[in-house]
Design an enzyme around this catalytic site. Structure first.
Site, PDB file in Angstrom:
ATOM      1  CG  ASP A  98      43.490  -7.599  16.543  1.00 27.50           C
ATOM      2  OD1 ASP A  98      42.447  -7.760  15.900  1.00 27.50           O
ATOM      3  OD2 ASP A  98      43.901  -6.468  16.884  1.00 27.50           O
ATOM      4  CE  LYS A 104      40.796  -8.413  19.020  1.00 28.48           C
ATOM      5  NZ  LYS A 104      40.196  -8.646  17.684  1.00 28.48           N
TER       6      LYS A 104
HETATM    7  P1  NDP Z   1      48.965  -6.073  11.683  1.00 25.68           P
HETATM    8  O1  NDP Z   1      49.732  -5.963  12.950  1.00 25.68           O
HETATM    9  O2  NDP Z   1      49.302  -7.147  10.733  1.00 25.68           O
HETATM   10  O3  NDP Z   1      49.026  -4.698  10.879  1.00 25.68           O
HETATM   11  C1  NDP Z   1      48.574  -3.515  11.455  1.00 25.68           C
HETATM   12  C2  NDP Z   1      48.756  -2.376  10.466  1.00 25.68           C
HETATM   13  O4  NDP Z   1      48.093  -1.236  10.964  1.00 25.68           O
HETATM   14  C3  NDP Z   1      50.214  -1.988  10.295  1.00 25.68           C
HETATM   15  O5  NDP Z   1      50.405  -1.460   9.023  1.00 25.68           O
HETATM   16  C4  NDP Z   1      50.375  -0.907  11.361  1.00 25.68           C
HETATM   17  O6  NDP Z   1      51.429   0.002  11.103  1.00 25.68           O
HETATM   18  C5  NDP Z   1      49.046  -0.213  11.302  1.00 25.68           C
HETATM   19  N1  NDP Z   1      48.719   0.323  12.635  1.00 25.68           N
HETATM   20  C6  NDP Z   1      48.509  -0.385  13.760  1.00 25.68           C
HETATM   21  N2  NDP Z   1      48.286   0.423  14.809  1.00 25.68           N
HETATM   22  C7  NDP Z   1      48.361   1.656  14.336  1.00 25.68           C
HETATM   23  C8  NDP Z   1      48.218   2.923  14.926  1.00 25.68           C
HETATM   24  N3  NDP Z   1      47.944   3.071  16.237  1.00 25.68           N
HETATM   25  N4  NDP Z   1      48.343   3.999  14.117  1.00 25.68           N
HETATM   26  C9  NDP Z   1      48.614   3.859  12.792  1.00 25.68           C
HETATM   27  N5  NDP Z   1      48.762   2.671  12.174  1.00 25.68           N
HETATM   28  C10 NDP Z   1      48.633   1.596  12.930  1.00 25.68           C
HETATM   29  O7  NDP Z   1      47.430  -6.162  12.132  1.00 25.68           O
HETATM   30  P2  NDP Z   1      46.173  -6.678  11.304  1.00 25.68           P
HETATM   31  O8  NDP Z   1      46.328  -6.369   9.870  1.00 25.68           O
HETATM   32  O9  NDP Z   1      45.901  -8.065  11.722  1.00 25.68           O
HETATM   33  O10 NDP Z   1      44.992  -5.777  11.933  1.00 25.68           O
HETATM   34  C11 NDP Z   1      44.602  -4.545  11.356  1.00 25.68           C
HETATM   35  C12 NDP Z   1      43.197  -4.209  11.815  1.00 25.68           C
HETATM   36  O11 NDP Z   1      42.296  -5.237  11.392  1.00 25.68           O
HETATM   37  C13 NDP Z   1      42.997  -4.098  13.320  1.00 25.68           C
HETATM   38  O12 NDP Z   1      42.017  -3.121  13.592  1.00 25.68           O
HETATM   39  C14 NDP Z   1      42.445  -5.463  13.698  1.00 25.68           C
HETATM   40  O13 NDP Z   1      41.698  -5.415  14.901  1.00 25.68           O
HETATM   41  C15 NDP Z   1      41.557  -5.734  12.503  1.00 25.68           C
HETATM   42  N6  NDP Z   1      41.204  -7.120  12.237  1.00 25.68           N
HETATM   43  C16 NDP Z   1      42.156  -8.087  12.133  1.00 25.68           C
HETATM   44  C17 NDP Z   1      41.793  -9.395  11.854  1.00 25.68           C
HETATM   45  C18 NDP Z   1      42.805 -10.473  11.659  1.00 25.68           C
HETATM   46  O14 NDP Z   1      42.409 -11.589  11.373  1.00 25.68           O
HETATM   47  N7  NDP Z   1      44.106 -10.203  11.764  1.00 25.68           N
HETATM   48  C19 NDP Z   1      40.379  -9.781  11.731  1.00 25.68           C
HETATM   49  C20 NDP Z   1      39.456  -8.665  11.775  1.00 25.68           C
HETATM   50  C21 NDP Z   1      39.874  -7.403  12.042  1.00 25.68           C
HETATM   51  P3  NDP Z   1      52.788  -0.130  11.926  1.00 25.68           P
HETATM   52  O15 NDP Z   1      53.449  -1.366  11.418  1.00 25.68           O
HETATM   53  O16 NDP Z   1      53.514   1.120  11.615  1.00 25.68           O
HETATM   54  O17 NDP Z   1      52.390  -0.238  13.376  1.00 25.68           O
HETATM   55  O1  2IT Z   2      39.010  -8.816  15.031  1.00 22.82           O
HETATM   56  C1  2IT Z   2      38.933 -10.009  14.690  1.00 22.82           C
HETATM   57  O2  2IT Z   2      37.896 -10.501  14.253  1.00 22.82           O
HETATM   58  C2  2IT Z   2      40.149 -10.833  14.776  1.00 22.82           C
HETATM   59  N1  2IT Z   2      41.201 -10.315  15.153  1.00 22.82           N
HETATM   60  C3  2IT Z   2      40.100 -12.290  14.457  1.00 22.82           C
HETATM   61  C4  2IT Z   2      39.603 -13.088  15.626  1.00 22.82           C
HETATM   62  C5  2IT Z   2      39.700 -14.580  15.474  1.00 22.82           C
HETATM   63  O3  2IT Z   2      39.416 -15.240  16.484  1.00 22.82           O
HETATM   64  O4  2IT Z   2      40.020 -15.093  14.407  1.00 22.82           O
END
Ligand code: NDP
Ligand code: 2IT
Length: 447
Positions: free
Chosen positions: A168, A128
């Site tokens: 992420d 990461k």
């Molecule tokens: P985005 O940046 O697209 O969206 C994040 C969302 O979560 C936004 O709505 C944001 O609100 C909210 N958020 C983020 N940080 C906080 C915080 N500290 N407190 C409250 N709300 C928060 O990110 P993703 O959708 O890609 O990621 C969301 C989660 O999924 C994370 O935990 C990530 O690690 C996990 N994940 C992502 C993957 C991917 O492929 N993208 C794969 C697997 C897991 P705001 O806009 O107000 O900050």
């Molecule tokens: O938390 C996760 O699994 C991710 N943010 C995606 C990682 C990736 O390499 O696609």
């Protein structure tokens, strides 16, 4: 020394050697505490100190990221990349740009990624990275200059066979584009497989954008099936409104679920008739705005500033925002309101107390390592397409993703059964992932 005492000593050592990194401590404890039965069955893992070795990152890079804002003022952020384990393949895991990022957050995410990636069955190690840079309110030019500066240091640590980042929180197709452009310029190589989550117009996989959210719903479908139920007609609540939340909501609705609420870090939208996912996409993906503007002046939707999304009654609850966003109080509210399934789209969103409460209450609980693995699995499919200079159709890729999520569910379910904890996906995911990594590490000797 008893196995329990041995595990407790390992956790104590991790805490002592990594002071202040509370999220990392939490992630290690969560895994280590489930591994006692594995050590009992496999004394060779203790003999070769496999857990102790897994808890120490193979490599960690911390670097300065200087850039200029629109007023030509110099800004300085900190960049991170932790290559935690490469037993199963090149380091693989996303980049997070968020002001809360520090080494402890990156290490917890990289540690979880080891087991998640192992469970996918794909040839990828765990990593990461990210920065405390806050993309909110920045211009495209500022984001581009930041990404270029970030890659100017990071590129020397990457490579399609070495380390392959993706997105992420705060890192999506725009950022991946700027990062790829700079990598290509510096290295003089069009090395598609060095980053995933690219635009399908220049080497990205169709479905990668949707994959974490869609995969989460495929996993939930399997959890329900294991209990003789289906998604059709259920009510769901999703936290967050970013990449994972949006595509989880889209797939839920396509499969007949009413999604009544989602959130961002400022508040909650409650729309009893069903969230308008296209409106959320417009606000978040196009306008880069806030949920507060959802349904302004129309319909029955209500915006609750600083509200708690978990207080809204539902049968399916999907935390898709960030770590430790669902605590014991929220868990009690969900169980009280009749929630039957919780699955983690985010990484470690449920506190340990809340997790135990769900499991004790008989709620089906899908940990992120299994439930959100569809994102990284589709990244591995993107690497596969890049390596063969091929581009698959949306339908073919989505079918592969569905098969992978079904297999992950089946593996976690079977391992939980084998270890005497039927239906406990936390135990199933931790042990299934650990076994794959541990066996590869044993095979390689002391490395
Ligand atoms: P985005 O940046 O697209 O969206 C994040 C969302 O979560 C936004 O709505 C944001 O609100 C909210 N958020 C983020 N940080 C906080 C915080 N500290 N407190 C409250 N709300 C928060 O990110 P993703 O959708 O890609 O990621 C969301 C989660 O999924 C994370 O935990 C990530 O690690 C996990 N994940 C992502 C993957 C991917 O492929 N993208 C794969 C697997 C897991 P705001 O806009 O107000 O900050
Ligand atoms: O938390 C996760 O699994 C991710 N943010 C995606 C990682 C990736 O390499 O696609």
């Amino acid at each position: 020394m008893s196995i329990e005492a041995r595990v407790a000593t390992i956790i104590d050592q991790v805490i002592r050697r990594n002071p202040g990194e509370v999220e990392f401590h939490q992630a290690v404890r969560e895994v280590a505490e489930t591994l006692g039965p594995v050590l009992r069955k496999h004394p060779e893992f203790s003999h070769h100190k496999i857990i102790e070795r897994i808890c120490e990152p193979e490599r960690q890079v911390i670097f300065r990221v200087p850039w200029q804002d629109t007023h030509a003022e110099v800004q300085i952020n900190r960049g991170f990349r932790v290559g935690f384990n490469s037993a199963l393949g090149p380091y693989k895991g996303g980049l997070r740009f968020h002001p809360s990022v520090y080494l402890g957050v990156i290490k917890f995410l990289a540690f979880e990624q080891i087991f998640k990636n192992a469970i996918t069955g794909m040839p990828i190690g765990g990593a990461k990275g990210g920065s405390d840079f806050d993309p909110k309110g920045k211009t495209d030019g500022e984001v581009m200059r930041f990404c270029q500066s970030f890659m100017t240091e990071l590129y020397r640590h990457l490579g399609e066979h070495t380390d392959v980042p993706a997105g992420d929180i705060g890192v999506g197709a725009r950022e991946i584009g700027y990062l790829f452009g700079q990598y290509k310029r510096i290295t003089n190589r069009y090395e598609s497989g060095v980053l995933t989550g690219k635009s399908p117009e220049w080497g990205g996989a169709l479905v990668r954008k949707e994959s974490t959210g869609y995969g989460l719903i495929f996993f939930v479908e399997e959890m329900l099936k294991a209990r003789g139920q289906t998604l059709e007609g259920k009510t769901a609540v999703v936290s967050g409104s970013g990449n994972v939340a949006i595509y989880a909501m889209e797939k839920l609705q396509a499969l007949g679920v009413r999604v009544v609420a989602c959130s961002d870090s400022n508040g909650v939208v409650h729309d009893p008739q069903g969230i308008d996912v296209e409106a959320v996409k417009r606000i978040k993906e196009v306008e880069r705005g806030r949920l507060e503007s959802y349904g302004r002046g129309s319909g029955k939707a209500k915006y609750i500033a600083q509200g708690c999304v978990w207080d809204i009654p539902c049968q399916i609850a999907l935390p898709c925002a960030t770590q430790n966003e669902l605590d014991e109080r929220a868990a009690r509210a969900l169980v009280g309101n009749g929630c039957i399934v919780v699955a983690e789209g985010a990484n470690m969103p449920t506190t340990p107390e809340a997790t135990h409460l769900f499991i004790d209450a008989g709620v089906a609980f899908g940990p992120g390592k299994a439930a959100n693995a569809g994102g990284v699995a589709t990244s591995a499919l993107e690497m596969q397409q890049n390596a063969s200079r091929d581009a698959w159709t949306f339908e073919f890729t989505e079918n592969r993703l569905r098969e992978i999520m079904r297999k992950i569910h089946a593996d976690c379910y079977a391992v939980a059964d084998e270890y005497g904890k039927p239906g406990n996906y936390v135990i199933g995911a931790n042990i299934a992932g650990f076994l794959r990594v541990a066996r590869a590490m044993l095979a390689f000797g002391l490395v």
